[in-house]
Design an enzyme around this catalytic site. Structure first.
Site, PDB file in Angstrom:
ATOM      1  CG  ASP A 190      -9.712  -3.333  -0.175  1.00 51.28           C
ATOM      2  OD1 ASP A 190      -9.945  -4.535  -0.425  1.00 51.28           O
ATOM      3  OD2 ASP A 190      -9.024  -2.608  -0.921  1.00 51.28           O
ATOM      4  CE1 TYR A 220      -5.007   0.484  -4.221  1.00 51.42           C
ATOM      5  CE2 TYR A 220      -6.142   0.288  -2.128  1.00 51.42           C
ATOM      6  CZ  TYR A 220      -6.073   0.029  -3.480  1.00 51.42           C
ATOM      7  OH  TYR A 220      -7.095  -0.666  -4.072  1.00 51.42           O
ATOM      8  CE  LYS A 257      -7.305  -4.622  -3.222  1.00 51.39           C
ATOM      9  NZ  LYS A 257      -7.231  -3.318  -2.577  1.00 51.39           N
ATOM     10  CG  HIS A 284      -3.669  -4.606  -6.876  1.00 51.19           C
ATOM     11  ND1 HIS A 284      -3.137  -3.663  -6.037  1.00 51.19           N
ATOM     12  CD2 HIS A 284      -4.831  -4.074  -7.321  1.00 51.19           C
ATOM     13  CE1 HIS A 284      -3.933  -2.607  -5.989  1.00 51.19           C
ATOM     14  NE2 HIS A 284      -4.978  -2.842  -6.757  1.00 51.19           N
TER      15      HIS A 284
END
Ligand code: A2P
Length: 299
Positions: free
Chosen positions: A48, A53, A78, A111
């Site tokens: 994930d 990120y 996301k 998100h």
């Protein structure tokens, strides 16, 4: 190493998703490919990540070098609020896929809701619906949606989200979100399933750490397990999907060894009673991503 048996959750569109995955929030890109390989070697079949990120490229490298075929790994990423909108959402998906080096995705999530500008949230979700209809993603869903946000979205769109990924751990048990998800046949997925990456800091005002909770430690001792394993097992027995984050090889393995013991009803009740009602992460009602420091589109 022989992969452990992972259990499977069938989503509301029939797609099958492993119930345990590796989370990579705050995994530095230079460690992420190795973490992904370690996890896959240990039996994980789900990873994930998120555009925000800033490690999708490293996740892709880990997947490609794992030696396990693409179709055996469930990959989630996301779309971040700063990428919302219909056309920009489609562009965000293409950019994520290119960074991951993949030609389809298993699960694409919004998100965060942006309650103050829900039209953009809705447009972004419509883009995800189009990607689903084209077969470029196998399932779509949301993250950090409160029940009211789910109701607003569902009234304006066609496809009920398959997943709602939220902060969820013994100190923040999210009863009302879980009930709403269940009512709508949306799978609940826990981020920070063992209490989160924000809890162990020098700041005395930092949220309490369920990893040091004496009740959880006592239950762990009675089963000959660690506190992290007990928390992850608690989620599974509550039908919650988990994505513990670790870059440490031993802890990556530890977090996947949760299918060979069972918590009693009393253990479960004791853990349920630890809820503090306090989140460690952002408040979905107000967070809109505008304060996020990273330039996602130029990573
Ligand atoms: P590390 O990457 O050094 O292992 P969460 O998934 O709830 O957000 O928690 C992630 C945090 O917990 C990270 O700081 C991670 O650090 C740490 N962590 C992950 N697994 C374990 C474990 N089994 N025991 C203790 N800490 C863990």
């Amino acid at each position: 190493m022989t992969p452990v048996t992972t259990t499977i959750r069938t989503l509301n569109n029939g797609v099958q998703m492993p119930t345990v995955g590796l989370g990579v929030f705050l995994s530095p890109p230079e460690q992420t490919a190795e973490s992904v390989r370690t996890a896959i070697d240990a039996g994980y079949r789900k990873i994930d990540t998120a555009s925000a990120y800033l490690n999708e490229g490293a996740v892709g490298e880990g997947l490609r070098t794992s030696g396990v075929p693409r179709d055996q790994i469930f990959v989630t990423t996301k779309m971040f609020p700063t990428q919302y909108g219909y056309d920009s959402g489609l562009k965000a998906f293409d950019a994520s896929l290119a960074r991951l080096g993949l030609d389809y995705l298993d699960l694409y999530l919004l998100h965060w809701p942006v309650p103050a500008d829900f039209d953009r949230t809705t447009a972004a979700y419509r883009a995800a619906e189009k990607l689903l209809s084209e077969g470029r993603v196998r399932a779509i869903g949301v993250s950090n949606f409160e029940p009211e946000h789910l109701d607003r979205l569902i009234k304006r769109t066609e496809i009920v989200p398959a997943v709602n990924q939220v902060e969820l751990h013994p100190y923040f048990t999210q009863q009302s979100v879980r009930l709403a998800n269940d009512r709508l046949e949306i799978a609940t997925e826990a981020w920070s399933p063992i209490g989160g990456v924000f809890r162990r800091t020098a700041d005395s005002a930092a949220p309490l750490d369920p990893l040091s909770d004496p009740v959880i430690a006592g239950i762990a001792r009675s089963h000959g397990r660690t506190s992290a394993q007990v928390m992850l097992r608690w989620h599974l027995q509550n039908s919650v999907v988990v994505i513990p984050k670790s870059t440490n090889p031993d802890r990556i393995v530890e977090n996947s060894r949760i299918h060979d013991f069972v918590l009693t009803a009393d253990d479960m009740a004791q853990i349920d009673a630890l809820d503090t009602g306090t989140r460690t992460g952002r408040d979905p009602e107000t967070f809109d991503g505008s304060s996020y420091p990273a330039d996602i589109d130029n990573q």
